[in-house]
Scaffold this active site. Structure first.
Site, PDB file in Angstrom:
ATOM      1  CB  ALA A  35      -0.932   0.000   1.204  1.00 14.12           C
ATOM      2  N   GLY A  37       4.215   3.898  -1.365  1.00 18.00           N
ATOM      3  CA  GLY A  37       4.490   4.685  -2.564  1.00 18.00           C
ATOM      4  C   GLY A  37       4.960   3.829  -3.724  1.00 18.00           C
ATOM      5  CB  ILE A  38       7.578   1.237  -4.133  1.00 19.43           C
ATOM      6  CG1 ILE A  38       8.687   2.276  -4.053  1.00 19.43           C
ATOM      7  CG2 ILE A  38       7.938   0.150  -5.145  1.00 19.43           C
ATOM      8  CD1 ILE A  38       9.963   1.757  -3.387  1.00 19.43           C
ATOM      9  CG  ASP A  59       1.320  -1.724   3.666  1.00 21.09           C
ATOM     10  OD1 ASP A  59       1.440  -1.272   4.821  1.00 21.09           O
ATOM     11  OD2 ASP A  59       1.975  -1.281   2.704  1.00 21.09           O
ATOM     12  CG  ASN A 143      17.254   1.688  -0.139  1.00 22.59           C
ATOM     13  OD1 ASN A 143      18.152   0.994  -0.608  1.00 22.59           O
ATOM     14  ND2 ASN A 143      16.581   2.587  -0.845  1.00 22.59           N
ATOM     15  CG  ASP A 174      21.149   1.534  -8.967  1.00 25.59           C
ATOM     16  OD1 ASP A 174      20.805   2.659  -8.579  1.00 25.59           O
ATOM     17  OD2 ASP A 174      21.287   0.560  -8.201  1.00 25.59           O
ATOM     18  NE  ARG A 177      17.233   6.748 -10.227  1.00 25.48           N
ATOM     19  CZ  ARG A 177      17.116   6.426  -8.943  1.00 25.48           C
ATOM     20  NH1 ARG A 177      18.069   5.739  -8.333  1.00 25.48           N
ATOM     21  NH2 ARG A 177      16.056   6.787  -8.265  1.00 25.48           N
ATOM     22  CG  HIS A 201      20.364   0.529  -4.590  1.00 27.03           C
ATOM     23  ND1 HIS A 201      20.177   1.193  -5.789  1.00 27.03           N
ATOM     24  CD2 HIS A 201      19.414   1.019  -3.762  1.00 27.03           C
ATOM     25  CE1 HIS A 201      19.168   2.030  -5.682  1.00 27.03           C
ATOM     26  NE2 HIS A 201      18.677   1.953  -4.456  1.00 27.03           N
TER      27      HIS A 201
END
Ligand code: NAD
Ligand code: LMR
Length: 340
Positions: A35, A37-38, A59, A143, A174, A177, A201
Site C-alpha cells: 500500500a 508509494g512503491i 501491508d 533500503n 540503477d 537510470r 545500491h
C-alpha cells in the site's frame, strides 16, 4: 473518450506483452508493503502482467482499499489483500516475493540512515518467508539494499532454508537510470541501449560500466564523470525534488516490475533472461554480496556473470567502493546475529 480508452487498453496489452513471456504457468506473486508509494504502482504493474495468476498484497496499513481498487483491473491475476497477522497466508505458495516495505529517505539522509527501522521490518518479513514460502524468489527493494540482503541471507540460513540463488537485491533502478541518462547524453535510442551497473545500491557503490555500454559511444572524460555521478546520485536527485515527501516510487515500481517479470520468465523456462542483481557472489574478490549481470532461470539467479573487462577509471571506482560495501554487509550480518 472511447478512442482514448481503447488506446489505453492497447497500451496496457502491449506493455503486458512486452513484460511477460507466454503465460504458461500458475504463478503467485506476493508484494509486502503493497500500500506504499512503491507498493501501489508496483501492484498495478504486476496486475497487468499476464504471467501472474495470483497477486497477494500485504501491508500493515491501508491494504483493503488499495487491493479493492487494483482488483477491478480486467486482467488475469486474482488479487487478495492481507494485513496484520495474515502475512503467512499471503506468502503461502508464493513463487516470487517482492519487498518494498519500510521507510524511505528524506533530504539529507543516506540510505544507511534507514537501517535502524528497516532492518527490523525486513527481519520479520523474511522470517515469515522462511516459514511459509522458503523456496520463493525474494526481490529485496527495502533500503539499505546493501545491508537488507545480507540480513535476509542470515535469517534464511538460521532457518535452514537459504538458497543463494533465490535471494536477490533489486538494483534494476540503477540500470534504468543509467540507460536513460546514457541515451539522452549520447543521442541514442533509449530502447536500444544497455548499460551494466555493478556493485551495490548506494552512492559510490553504484558503478555504471560505460565501457561495456551498447551501442558503444565515444564519451569524453567529463561525460563519464558526469554520467557516473548522476547515476550514483539518481536516488538523491528524486529525494531532493520530492522535498520531504519520500523517494523514487514510480520509476522504482517500473524497475521492480521489470525485475519481477524477469524472475517469472526465468521460472517459466524462458532462455537468456539476464538482469543485474545484488546477490551472494564471488564476482568481486573479498566482497560477499555484489551486483553483476545474472542469468535468471528455474532456480532463480542460476549463473553470476563476472564483472568483465573494465577500464582504469572503472577499476579505481571499483576499488574505492569496496570498504563501504563491506561495511554495509558487515552491519547487516551483525544486526542479524544480535537480533535472534
Ligand atoms: P512508503 O513509506 O511509501 O511505503 C512503505 C510501505 O511499507 C508503507 O505502506 C508501510 O505501511 C509499509 N510497511 C511498513 N512496515 C511494514 C511491515 N512490517 N510489513 C509490511 N508493510 C510494511 O515507502 P516507499 O517509497 O514505497 O519505499 C519503500 C522502501 O523502498 C524504502 O526503504 C525505500 O528506501 C526503498 N526504495 C528502494 C529502491 C531500490 O532501488 N532498491 C528504490 C526506491 C525506494
Ligand atoms: C533510489 O535509488 O531511488 C532508492 O534507493 C531510494 C533512495 O533513497 O534514493
Amino acid at each position: 473518450f472511447l478512442r482514448a480508452a481503447r488506446g489505453l487498453g492497447e497500451a496496457a496489452r502491449g506493455m503486458g506483452r512486452a513484460m511477460a513471456s507466454a503465460a504458461v504457468r500458475e504463478r503467485k506473486v506476493a508484494v509486502l508493503g503493497a500500500a506504499g508509494g512503491i507498493g501501489q504502482p508496483l501492484a498495478l504493474l504486476m496486475k497487468m502482467n499476464p504471467a501472474v495468476t495470483e497477486l497477494a498484497l500485504y501491508d500493515i496499513a491501508n491494504m483493503p482499499g488499495v487491493a479493492a481498487d487494483v482488483s477491478h483491473v480486467n486482467t488475469r491475476a486474482q488479487v487478495k489483500a492481507y494485513s496484520g497477522d495474515e502475512l503467512g497466508d499471503c506468502l503461502s505458495g508464493a513463487d516470487v516475493v517482492v519487498i518494498p516495505a519500510g521507510v524511505p529517505r528524506k533530504p539529507g539522509m543516506t540510505r544507511q540512515d534507514l537501517f535502524n527501522v528497516n532492518a527490523g521490518i525486513v527481519k520479520n518479513l523474511v522470517e515469515a518467508i522462511a516459514k511459509n514460502c522458503p523456496t520463493a524468489c525474494i526481490n529485496m527493494i527495502s533500503n539499505p539494499v546493501n545491508s537488507t540482503v545480507p540480513i535476509a541471507a542470515e535469517i534464511l540460513k538460521r532457518n535452514n532454508v537459504y538458497d543463494k540463488r533465490k535471494l536477490m537485491g533489486v538494483t534494476t533502478l540503477d540500470v534504468v537510470r543509467a540507460k536513460t541518462f546514457y541515451a539522452e547524453k549520447m543521442g541514442l535510442n533509449v530502447g536500444e541501449v544497455d548499460v551494466p551497473v555493478v556493485g551495490g545500491h548506494a552512492g559510490i557503490t553504484i558503478l555504471p560500466l560505460w565501457s561495456q555500454a551498447t551501442p558503444s559511444a565515444e564519451m569524453s572524460k567529463d561525460d563519464v564523470e558526469a554520467l557516473t555521478k548522476r547515476t550514483q546520485d539518481g536516488g538523491t536527485e528524486v529525494v531532493q525534488a520530492k522535498a520531504g515527501k519520500g523517494s523514487a516510487t514510480l520509476s522504482m515500481a517500473y524497475a521492480g516490475a521489470l525485475f519481477a517479470d524477469a524472475c517469472l520468465r526465468g521460472l517459466n523456462g524462458a532462455p537468456n533472461v539476464i538482469e543485474c542483481s545484488y546477490v551472494e557472489s564471488t564476482a568481486c574478490d573479498g566482497v560477499p554480496f555484489f551486483s553483476t549481470k545474472v542469468l535468471l532461470g528455474a532456480n532463480g539467479a542460476e549463473e553470476i556473470h563476472p564483472i568483465g573487462d573494465i577500464n582504469e577509471y572503472e577499476k579505481e571506482a571499483l576499488d574505492a567502493m569496496i570498504p563501504e560495501l563491506n561495511a554495509s554487509i558487515e552491519s547487516g550480518v551483525k544486526f542479524a546475529a544480535e537480533n535472534k
